[in-house]
Design a protein around this motif. Structure first.
Motif, PDB file in Angstrom:
ATOM      1  N   PRO A  43       0.863  -1.198   0.000  1.00  0.00           N
ATOM      2  CA  PRO A  43       0.000   0.000   0.000  1.00  0.00           C
ATOM      3  C   PRO A  43       0.896   1.243   0.000  1.00  0.00           C
ATOM      4  N   LYS A  44       0.569   2.205  -0.862  1.00  0.00           N
ATOM      5  CA  LYS A  44       1.423   3.406  -0.945  1.00  0.00           C
ATOM      6  C   LYS A  44       1.587   4.049   0.422  1.00  0.00           C
ATOM      7  N   ALA A  45       0.513   4.084   1.193  1.00  0.00           N
ATOM      8  CA  ALA A  45       0.569   4.758   2.501  1.00  0.00           C
ATOM      9  C   ALA A  45       1.531   4.064   3.467  1.00  0.00           C
ATOM     10  N   ALA A  46       1.847   2.801   3.208  1.00  0.00           N
ATOM     11  CA  ALA A  46       2.741   2.081   4.130  1.00  0.00           C
ATOM     12  C   ALA A  46       4.156   2.659   4.082  1.00  0.00           C
ATOM     13  N   LYS A  47       4.535   3.176   2.904  1.00  0.00           N
ATOM     14  CA  LYS A  47       5.898   3.714   2.798  1.00  0.00           C
ATOM     15  C   LYS A  47       6.075   4.909   3.739  1.00  0.00           C
ATOM     16  N   ASP A  48       5.125   5.838   3.696  1.00  0.00           N
ATOM     17  CA  ASP A  48       5.217   7.018   4.572  1.00  0.00           C
ATOM     18  C   ASP A  48       5.085   6.622   6.037  1.00  0.00           C
ATOM     19  N   ARG A  49       4.191   5.686   6.286  1.00  0.00           N
ATOM     20  CA  ARG A  49       3.944   5.297   7.677  1.00  0.00           C
ATOM     21  C   ARG A  49       5.189   4.621   8.272  1.00  0.00           C
ATOM     22  N   VAL A  50       5.772   3.708   7.515  1.00  0.00           N
ATOM     23  CA  VAL A  50       6.956   3.009   8.026  1.00  0.00           C
ATOM     24  C   VAL A  50       8.109   4.005   8.174  1.00  0.00           C
ATOM     25  N   ASN A  51       8.213   4.912   7.213  1.00  0.00           N
ATOM     26  CA  ASN A  51       9.260   5.920   7.298  1.00  0.00           C
ATOM     27  C   ASN A  51       9.093   6.773   8.560  1.00  0.00           C
ATOM     28  N   ASP A  52       7.858   7.116   8.874  1.00  0.00           N
ATOM     29  CA  ASP A  52       7.586   7.933  10.053  1.00  0.00           C
ATOM     30  C   ASP A  52       7.900   7.167  11.341  1.00  0.00           C
ATOM     31  N   VAL A  53       7.522   5.894  11.354  1.00  0.00           N
ATOM     32  CA  VAL A  53       7.822   5.084  12.546  1.00  0.00           C
ATOM     33  C   VAL A  53       9.331   4.995  12.751  1.00  0.00           C
ATOM     34  N   VAL A  54      10.040   4.820  11.654  1.00  0.00           N
ATOM     35  CA  VAL A  54      11.495   4.670  11.787  1.00  0.00           C
ATOM     36  C   VAL A  54      12.136   6.013  12.136  1.00  0.00           C
ATOM     37  N   ALA A  55      11.834   7.042  11.338  1.00  0.00           N
ATOM     38  CA  ALA A  55      12.570   8.309  11.476  1.00  0.00           C
ATOM     39  C   ALA A  55      12.161   9.084  12.729  1.00  0.00           C
ATOM     40  N   ARG A  56      10.860   9.158  12.969  1.00  0.00           N
ATOM     41  CA  ARG A  56      10.404   9.995  14.083  1.00  0.00           C
ATOM     42  C   ARG A  56      10.203   9.176  15.353  1.00  0.00           C
ATOM     43  N   GLU A  57       9.340   8.133  15.237  1.00  0.00           N
ATOM     44  CA  GLU A  57       8.971   7.436  16.481  1.00  0.00           C
ATOM     45  C   GLU A  57      10.172   6.708  17.090  1.00  0.00           C
ATOM     46  N   TRP A  58      10.932   6.045  16.209  1.00  0.00           N
ATOM     47  CA  TRP A  58      12.124   5.358  16.708  1.00  0.00           C
ATOM     48  C   TRP A  58      13.275   6.357  16.841  1.00  0.00           C
ATOM     49  N   GLY A  59      13.569   7.059  15.717  1.00  0.00           N
ATOM     50  CA  GLY A  59      14.753   7.911  15.661  1.00  0.00           C
ATOM     51  C   GLY A  59      14.745   9.032  16.688  1.00  0.00           C
ATOM     52  N   GLN A  60      13.609   9.710  16.822  1.00  0.00           N
ATOM     53  CA  GLN A  60      13.566  10.888  17.692  1.00  0.00           C
ATOM     54  C   GLN A  60      12.967  10.584  19.058  1.00  0.00           C
ATOM     55  N   ASP A  61      11.838   9.909  19.040  1.00  0.00           N
ATOM     56  CA  ASP A  61      11.108   9.738  20.308  1.00  0.00           C
ATOM     57  C   ASP A  61      11.660   8.583  21.133  1.00  0.00           C
ATOM     58  N   ILE A  63      12.592   5.514  23.292  1.00  0.00           N
ATOM     59  CA  ILE A  63      11.868   4.681  24.261  1.00  0.00           C
ATOM     60  C   ILE A  63      10.546   5.303  24.701  1.00  0.00           C
ATOM     61  N   ARG A  64      10.455   6.625  24.604  1.00  0.00           N
ATOM     62  CA  ARG A  64       9.211   7.299  25.000  1.00  0.00           C
ATOM     63  C   ARG A  64       8.033   6.844  24.150  1.00  0.00           C
ATOM     64  N   SER A  65       8.339   6.349  22.928  1.00  0.00           N
ATOM     65  CA  SER A  65       7.273   5.967  22.000  1.00  0.00           C
ATOM     66  C   SER A  65       6.366   4.871  22.528  1.00  0.00           C
ATOM     67  N   TRP A  66       6.870   4.049  23.449  1.00  0.00           N
ATOM     68  CA  TRP A  66       5.985   2.991  23.967  1.00  0.00           C
ATOM     69  C   TRP A  66       4.711   3.605  24.546  1.00  0.00           C
ATOM     70  N   ASN A  67       4.873   4.797  25.179  1.00  0.00           N
ATOM     71  CA  ASN A  67       3.699   5.516  25.664  1.00  0.00           C
ATOM     72  C   ASN A  67       3.226   6.567  24.666  1.00  0.00           C
TER      73      ASN A  67
END
Ligand SMILES: *Cc1c(COP(=O)(O)O)cnc(C)c1O
Length: 413
Positions: A43-61, A63-67
């Motif tokens: 799905p096209k939307a999966a590319k942006d979503r996975v990118n966001d999870v990796v770059a922002r949620e994992w990369g920036q946030d 361990i805080r991301s669990w909450n």
């Protein structure tokens, strides 16, 4: 039936209510992808979503991301969404682990529901992992647990007061044949046997009504018709009435009542959460959630109607255009008895499939002699079916398939 023309088939696409979904997927222009039952498209939307999870949620946030990004509830949240596709309620489906692992969890649960019963039954010809997981579980305690394989025609008759569970696949992976979930569940219940339904080739391909069938347990894949990506987390359904009876054998800390109390002893969480084991793969969950959200936008009855029509059209065109080449249906020709795939026996099936793949028509081969074509109704068009059969006829007429390079078996078929 009138011989179908390209004009007829084009008209079917023009009137297809699901046609707009194709735009939502990334599909290479030169491919006719008839393998969405093995690995769904991106799905096209999966590319942006996975990118966001990796770059922002994992990369920036981090361990805080669990909450802050609610990672901790992803398995239950996506489970509740899948529940709507398979006739289950909120709190009855959890996402995580692989289908194989989840088979193990459900088998063990059945052994616990009635500890006087010891035999785990499945049928010959089932998808191998289901039978293998039974063998493995039985090997832990050979005196307590027995593995039993029965012939497909004989499944319900083989159940008795020693049977702890019946494990069946709803849509057969090779033949596409659909089982009658309601009738088989009722017949098994009459003998006191809970049923585990493997929905790997059904979920996202047709409406499924687990609670309407009084189902006990079910499992299924995230990477097939749910388009969750390679190795996507799988799901487990446990009917609410059974949940509290089970002490999970895979008693990982995230299935604990209070994971962050870090107790020395395991106390299972209430409800479906006890069927979690360890830390969920968050990147995989993110991709899967996009696929599930997309599927939830589709009308399941329209999906089933189109899936049946695509399969019928493929069979009809093969019969009309490839009649001389020895393709023998390995699936029910009546769509009501079939999932979203068609298959044919052919003694040169492997080489023919490789020749088709070389021409951009991707299906797959299942030993010993089956060519399998899956029709994911969200992104396959009627003209795709026409073009696929046109190329198949060409490959046969020209004998293009009859080359050494198409006869060498690869590791994955
Ligand atoms: C695809 C499939 C599986 C796959 O199991 P994994 O653990 O994801 O490899 C299991 N059962 C059936 C019926 C399948 O079709």
């Amino acid at each position: 039936m009138n011989r179908k023309t390209l004009d007829d088939v084009t008209l079917l696409d023009e009137n297809d209510p699901l046609a707009p979904f194709r735009e939502r997927f990334d599909i290479p222009d030169d491919l006719i992808y008839l393998d969405g039952n093995s690995l769904g498209c991106l799905p096209k939307a999966a590319k942006d979503r996975v990118n966001d999870v990796v770059a922002r949620e994992w990369g920036q946030d981090l361990i805080r991301s669990w909450n802050s990004n609610d990672w901790i509830n992803a398995p239950a949240r996506i489970g509740d969404k899948i529940a709507r596709l398979i006739g289950a309620d909120d709190g009855e489906v959890i996402v995580g682990d692989s289908t194989s692992i989840n088979v193990f969890k459900c088998l063990n649960a059945c052994l616990q529901i009635d500890s006087t019963r010891k035999t785990l039954v499945t049928e010959t010809g089932n998808f191998p992992t289901d039978a293998y997981m039974i063998e493995g579980l039985a090997s832990i305690a050979p005196d307590r647990i027995t593995a039993r394989l029965v012939e497909p025609g004989n499944v319900v008759e083989s159940l008795n007061e020693t049977t702890a569970a019946l494990l069946l696949t709803h849509t057969h992976y090779k033949t596409g044949r659909l089982r009658d979930m309601k009738a088989i569940t009722a017949a098994a219940h009459a003998k006191g046997v809970p049923v585990i339904w493997d929905l790997s080739h059904s979920c996202g391909a047709m409406p499924v009504d687990l609670n309407g069938c009084n189902a006990d347990f079910a499992i299924g894949c995230g990477y097939k018709y749910l388009n969750g990506g390679p190795g996507a987390p799988a799901f487990t359904f446990v009917a609410r009435r059974h949940q509290e009876k089970v002490f999970p054998a895979l008693s990982g800390w995230l299935g604990h009542k209070q994971p962050f109390a870090f107790d020395d002893r395991y106390t299972p969480a209430p409800g479906i959460n006890r069927f979690q084991c360890g830390t969920p793969g968050i990147i995989g969950c993110a991709a899967l959630e996009v696929g599930v959200d997309l599927m939830l936008e589709a009308d399941m009855l329209a999906l089933r109607q189109k899936s049946s029509a695509l399969g019928d059209l493929f069979i009809q065109l093969v019969q009309e255009q490839c009649a001389d080449f020895g393709f023998d249906p390995a699936c029910p020709t009546n769509a009501a008895e079939r999932g979203s795939q068609v298959s044919f026996h052919h003694p040169d099936g492997y080489a023919i499939m490789q020749a088709l793949i070389a021409r951009g028509v991707i299906g797959d081969f299942r030993a010993p002699d089956i060519l399998r074509f899956g029709f994911a109704p969200l992104y396959i068009s009627y003209v795709d079916v026409w073009n696929a059969v046109d190329i198949l006829r060409d490959v046969m007429t020209s004998n293009e398939w009859d080359q050494a390079l198409f006869k060498q078996k690869a590791a994955v078929t």
